[in-house]
Design a protein around this motif. Structure first.
Motif, short mmCIF file in Angstrom:
data_model
loop_
_atom_site.label_atom_id
_atom_site.label_comp_id
_atom_site.label_asym_id
_atom_site.label_seq_id
_atom_site.Cartn_x
_atom_site.Cartn_y
_atom_site.Cartn_z
N GLY A 447 0.79 -1.24 0.00
CA GLY A 447 0.00 0.00 0.00
C GLY A 447 0.82 1.28 0.00
N LYS A 448 2.14 1.19 -0.02
CA LYS A 448 2.98 2.39 0.01
C LYS A 448 3.09 2.98 -1.40
N ASP A 449 3.09 4.37 -1.45
CA ASP A 449 3.19 5.07 -2.74
C ASP A 449 4.64 5.37 -3.11
N ILE A 450 5.55 5.34 -2.14
CA ILE A 450 6.95 5.68 -2.39
C ILE A 450 7.80 4.41 -2.27
N VAL A 451 8.64 4.17 -3.27
CA VAL A 451 9.52 3.01 -3.26
C VAL A 451 10.93 3.50 -3.58
N SER A 452 11.90 2.61 -3.42
CA SER A 452 13.26 2.96 -3.80
C SER A 452 13.43 2.75 -5.30
N ILE A 453 14.42 3.40 -5.87
CA ILE A 453 14.66 3.28 -7.31
C ILE A 453 15.03 1.84 -7.68
N ILE A 454 15.79 1.14 -6.79
CA ILE A 454 16.19 -0.24 -7.10
C ILE A 454 14.98 -1.17 -7.12
N ASP A 455 13.97 -0.89 -6.22
CA ASP A 455 12.75 -1.70 -6.25
C ASP A 455 11.97 -1.46 -7.54
N GLU A 456 11.94 -0.18 -7.97
CA GLU A 456 11.25 0.13 -9.22
C GLU A 456 11.95 -0.56 -10.41
N ILE A 457 13.28 -0.63 -10.38
CA ILE A 457 14.03 -1.30 -11.45
C ILE A 457 13.75 -2.81 -11.42
N ASN A 458 13.72 -3.40 -10.22
CA ASN A 458 13.40 -4.84 -10.12
C ASN A 458 11.99 -5.12 -10.64
N HIS A 459 11.09 -4.17 -10.38
CA HIS A 459 9.73 -4.30 -10.89
C HIS A 459 9.73 -4.32 -12.42
N ILE A 460 10.57 -3.46 -13.03
CA ILE A 460 10.67 -3.40 -14.49
C ILE A 460 11.27 -4.71 -15.02
N ARG A 461 12.29 -5.23 -14.31
CA ARG A 461 12.92 -6.48 -14.77
C ARG A 461 11.90 -7.62 -14.79
N ALA A 462 11.05 -7.69 -13.75
CA ALA A 462 10.02 -8.74 -13.72
C ALA A 462 9.03 -8.55 -14.86
N TYR A 463 8.67 -7.31 -15.11
CA TYR A 463 7.72 -7.03 -16.20
C TYR A 463 8.31 -7.42 -17.56
N VAL A 464 9.56 -7.02 -17.80
CA VAL A 464 10.19 -7.33 -19.08
C VAL A 464 10.36 -8.83 -19.24
N GLN A 465 10.65 -9.53 -18.14
CA GLN A 465 10.80 -11.00 -18.21
C GLN A 465 9.48 -11.64 -18.68
N ILE A 466 8.37 -11.15 -18.13
CA ILE A 466 7.06 -11.69 -18.54
C ILE A 466 6.82 -11.38 -20.02
N GLN A 467 7.13 -10.17 -20.46
CA GLN A 467 6.91 -9.80 -21.84
C GLN A 467 7.82 -10.59 -22.79
N ASN A 468 9.03 -10.90 -22.35
CA ASN A 468 9.92 -11.70 -23.20
C ASN A 468 9.38 -13.12 -23.39
N LEU A 469 8.74 -13.66 -22.33
CA LEU A 469 8.11 -14.98 -22.48
C LEU A 469 6.97 -14.90 -23.48
#
Length: 599
Positions: A447-469
């Motif tokens: 429920g938090k609106d603020i995250v660290s930049i590294i968490d946001e990058i990890n989020h992107i990596r997971a998203y791109v991994q799904i899209q690559n599949l």
């Protein structure tokens, strides 16, 4: 008379105290001011007239000194040229011997030219020239040398011969500029006959020294300190050599006899020109036939005095009215305080709540003012409380919406899918379920609106991994963010929509390519953090990129809405100076830059 006096006395006695005080203030303020203004005007106007004539005297004498210096400078230069032995030698050469000796003539020309150029400068001698015998080959140069035979046929030459003075002066005329491409230059010239040192009756040449007309005009213009007056130089023939203001000169139209009728000295003389009266001063400039004259209309001197009088009357009225107004304010202090309170109440009626009436008194109006201030503060508190309650309600609604997605149920379901995939030896499904679980875990973030930049990058990596599949590993992700920025805070779900746009509208649109690259970079610039998402997809026109942040893309409203949503969230959170910037061109990909503060 007595009846009238009784009537006035009765009216005065029945007036309110405020009216009586105002009448008393009027008498005590305006009568002393009127007397003081009258006395001051008489003294100031007399002193002002003396000051104008004194200032005119100083400016006139200073200009006269400058002109005398300029004249003497030209005369001294002519002395040097006149008594120069080389000049005598070259101008007395035997025509029969040297007429065809062009080598010697050219040597003479170069030496004379160098000698004449040594006198030239912009302020004093603009050009030094010699009129030489016409048989010399350089007589027709018409710059430093001119043909004396041709000049001997002119009226100026006859006047020079007739003059018994050491030098003669030519009023304004033009000569060619040093640069032949420019317009002719107005000058005043000194002419001096060069006599043969052995046969003084023979004139072997003429010296011409030119001074810029602008230099003389500048001196004369500075000598004139009045608006309607004029300062001018007039020669013995009545020709005007220089004038500070031709319009004023033609309006005044002084004649030559005026100069002759005035004393040549330091005093001012009264003169009548036409139907107007003037004060005149003149001085003859030494070694010339010039007379420097200044004429000031008496009406201008009196006009200045009248302006002083009018100014003093205005000041008297202003001071009187200000004093009377102050008295009026003092007598009406109570009324003014009530009017002020009424004005503030009207502002509150219009919805302006940040008002306050300052009062230091403790009378009834002071108590009413304190009660008003207390009431406004209370209303302000209630409005703030209502705003905070509304904000909390909106946050609770958002939390309720997020709570509809039960994290535990979602994670357990994805974990079940993972184990089922492993049991059935379907590793692709296991990878998808793991990536999806990681994606939603980072998206929800408790429920938090603020995250660290590294968490946001990890989020992107997971998203791109799904899209690559989904798209057969067609997307390559590169992250180049300085490690010092990894723990810096950022609004969550800022990068994912931008990466999604890069995949769908950039890389996948390039159907002739097997792989596309998305590069995420980040660095610190002063007190800001710059993050950039860049793809090598199809790109778009610059107008389309700008339209994403303005009115959206007409061809893809969903893409435009997502971008505007991110830009709007950043500006709401950090301020209007932060947000997104797009750069794109067809065939070269798209880059979107995110600017946020480093907090």
């Amino acid at each position: 008379m007595r009846q009238t006096l009784r009537t006035i006395t009765g009216l005065f006695s029945n007036m309110h105290i405020r009216g009586k005080l105002l009448i008393s203030y009027f008498i005590l303020i305006f009568l002393p001011l009127a007397l003081m203004t009258s006395i001051t005007y008489t003294n100031v106007s007399r002193d002002y007239e003396k000051q104008i004539l004194h200032s005119a005297d100083q400016s006139f004498d200073q200009a006269y000194t400058f002109l005398t210096y300029k004249v003497n400078t030209l005369i001294k230069a002519s002395d040097v040229i006149y008594f120069n032995a080389d000049v005598q030698t070259m101008l007395t050469r035997d025509k029969q011997v040297f007429a065809d000796d062009y080598v010697q003539q050219n040597i003479d020309r170069q030496e004379l030219e160098y000698f004449l150029n040594s006198f030239q400068n912009t302020e004093d001698v603009y050009r030094a020239s010699l009129y030489v015998p016409g048989w010399l080959m350089y007589a027709g140069q018409n710059f430093n040398f001119m043909n004396m035979d041709a000049f001997s046929k002119t009226e100026n030459y006859r006047a020079l011969l007739a003059s018994k003075d050491k030098v003669s002066w030519l009023t304004e005329h033009t000569i060619t500029n040093n640069n032949s491409n420019l317009d002719p230059v107005p000058v005043i010239s000194l002419l001096r006959k060069i006599r043969n040192s052995e046969q003084t009756s023979e004139i072997i040449g003429i010296i011409e020294l030119n001074i810029l007309q602008d230099v003389i005009d500048g001196i004369i213009q500075k000598a004139n300190i009045t608006n309607d007056g004029v300062v001018y130089i007039q020669n013995s023939n009545g020709a005007i050599a220089s004038c500070s203001n031709l319009q004023n000169f033609h309006r005044i139209n002084p004649n030559l006899a005026l100069i002759k009728d005035q004393d040549d000295g330091l005093s001012w003389n009264n003169a009548k020109i036409g139907s107007s009266d003037y004060v005149i001063k003149k001085r003859t400039i030494e070694n010339t036939d010039w007379t420097m004259v200044t004429a000031i209309p008496l009406t201008e001197i009196f006009t200045q005095s009248t302006r002083i009088r009018d100014l003093m009357l205005v000041l008297m009225l202003v001071c009187g009215l200000l004093s009377y107004g102050l008295a009026y304010l003092i007598t009406g202090a109570t009324v003014k305080r009530i009017l002020l309170l009424k004005k503030k109440m009207r502002l509150v009626q219009e919805g302006v709540l940040n008002v306050e009436v300052h009062s230091t008194s403790r009378d009834e109006i002071g108590e009413l003012t304190d009660s008003f201030n207390h009431m406004i503060k209370r209303i302000g508190i209630l409005v703030d409380e209502q705003y905070q309650n509304g904000k909390e309600i909106k946050n609770l609604e958002l939390k309720a919406l997020q709570a509809q997605i039960n994290p535990h149920f979602l994670y357990n379901t994805l974990e079940l899918i993972n184990w089922k995939a492993i049991d059935n030896e379907v590793p692709e499904i296991a990878v998808i379920s793991q990536s999806l679980a990681k994606f939603y875990k980072l998206s929800l973030n408790k429920g938090k609106d603020i995250v660290s930049i590294i968490d946001e990058i990890n989020h992107i990596r997971a998203y791109v991994q799904i899209q690559n599949l989904r798209f057969d590993n067609k997307i390559k992700l590169e992250v180049r963010i300085a490690p010092v920025l990894h723990n810096c805070n950022i609004l969550k779900l800022i990068l994912q929509p931008l990466v999604e746009n890069s995949i769908i509208h950039g890389i996948l649109e390039a159907r002739d390519r097997d792989e596309g690259i998305i590069t995420i970079t980040g660095f610190q610039e002063k007190n800001d953090i710059i993050l950039a998402v860049e793809d090598d997809g199809v790109g778009m026109l610059p107008e389309q990129a700008e339209g994403l942040l303005a009115n959206g893309n007409a061809n893809d409203e969903v893409q435009g809405y997502g971008v505007r949503n991110i830009n709007h969230r950043i500006k709401l959170c950090y301020g209007q100076e932060y947000g997104l910037t797009y750069r794109s061109s067809p065939g070269k990909g798209t880059m979107v830059e995110i600017r946020i503060p480093n907090r």
